[in-house]
Design an enzyme around this catalytic site. Structure first.
Site, short mmCIF file in Angstrom:
data_model
loop_
_atom_site.label_atom_id
_atom_site.label_comp_id
_atom_site.label_asym_id
_atom_site.label_seq_id
_atom_site.Cartn_x
_atom_site.Cartn_y
_atom_site.Cartn_z
N ASP A 6 5.05 -5.98 9.58
CA ASP A 6 6.26 -5.90 10.37
C ASP A 6 5.62 -6.77 11.31
OD1 ASP A 6 6.72 -2.84 9.21
OD2 ASP A 6 6.03 -1.83 10.37
N ASP A 48 0.60 -3.42 12.30
CA ASP A 48 0.87 -4.07 10.87
C ASP A 48 1.34 -5.08 10.80
OD1 ASP A 48 2.50 -4.33 8.67
OD2 ASP A 48 2.81 -2.33 8.32
N THR A 104 -1.60 7.69 -0.30
CA THR A 104 -2.82 7.32 -1.24
C THR A 104 -3.63 6.01 -0.46
OG1 THR A 104 -2.16 5.86 -2.31
CG2 THR A 104 -2.21 8.73 -3.33
N ARG A 131 1.03 -1.46 0.06
CA ARG A 131 0.58 -0.47 0.27
C ARG A 131 0.78 1.38 -0.09
NH1 ARG A 131 -4.48 0.25 4.59
NH2 ARG A 131 -3.35 0.72 5.66
#
Ligand code: PRP
Ligand code: URA
Length: 211
Positions: A205, A202, A110, A106
């Site tokens: 991560d 995340d 945006t 991603r």
């Protein structure tokens, strides 16, 4: 909760493991293990309607007709990176499954998916594609991945995610109403950075120890 498009798998085992997974103090090793365990439970549900075929079996006492899932029926398609954390566990259920890879990340501003890799096993009209990604946030990544698979000729697809936001579910329903979605949790919303809240942070991560 079960609906034709979205199935939230609320089995106690899933809820228990999801609470551990979400915990900010859960270390990488345990996080990885939990992602695999929850993926297994979701895959069990997502493949409930798979067709089987008869197979003769000789028990110690007599012949009988068993059922089997044809060996090459399933194709697992993780969305890189975080979907990789689900592959080994689901492949343990379907040892003969093919594995395709779709690289997407991603754009942080945006939130649009950026494609960088696409490689899937040869198509077959009877194949069932299980698309794997722990997070369904805006739905942009899952929708783009599934669109690419459809462009390549895939017709029978299912999405398995651990955590979904309502926006992602709506996006999937709008773009791909024919693709059932299986999740362990439907969370409240996205925050201003496009993260699912309460979520788990995340996923990539936490799986790979990056920041
Ligand atoms: C995460 C996640 C999904 C995507 C979900 O990947 O694994 O692919 O975000 O967000 P969306 O529904 O709004 O598209 P990310 O882009 O962080 O890449 P990574 O797995 O390589 O870290
Ligand atoms: N990607 C993640 O890894 N987590 C989120 O909450 C949203 C997108």
């Amino acid at each position: 909760m079960a609906a034709s498009h979205l199935t939230v798998v609320s089995h106690p085992l899933v809820q228990h493991k999801m609470a551990l997974l979400r915990d900010v103090n859960t270390p990488t090793r345990e996080f990885r293990q939990l992602v695999g365990e929850i993926a297994t439970l979701l895959a069990y549900e997502a493949t409930r309607t798979l067709e089987t075929e008869p197979i003769p079996v000789r028990t110690p006492l007599e012949m009988m007709e068993g059922r089997r899932i044809p060996g090459d029926r399933i194709v697992l398609v993780p969305i890189l990176r975080a979907g990789l954390g689900m592959v080994d566990a689901v492949a343990a259920l379907f040892p003969n499954a093919g594995v395709g890879h779709i690289g997407l990340y991603r754009n942080e501003e945006t939130l649009e998916p950026v494609s960088y890799y696409f490689k899937i096993p040869p198509l077959g009209s009877d194949k069932v594609y299980l698309v794997l990604d722990p997070m369904l946030a805006t739905g942009g990544s899952a929708s783009a991945a599934i669109a690419k698979l459809k462009e390549s000729g895939a017709t029978n697809l299912r999405l398995i995610s651990l955590v979904a936001a309502p926006a992602g579910v709506d996006r999937m329903k709008r773009d791909h109403p024919d693709v059932p979605v299986y999740v362990a949790a439907l969370d409240r919303q996205l925050n201003e950075h496009g993260y699912i809240v309460p979520g788990l942070g995340d996923a990539g991560d936490r799986l790979f120890g990056t920041q």
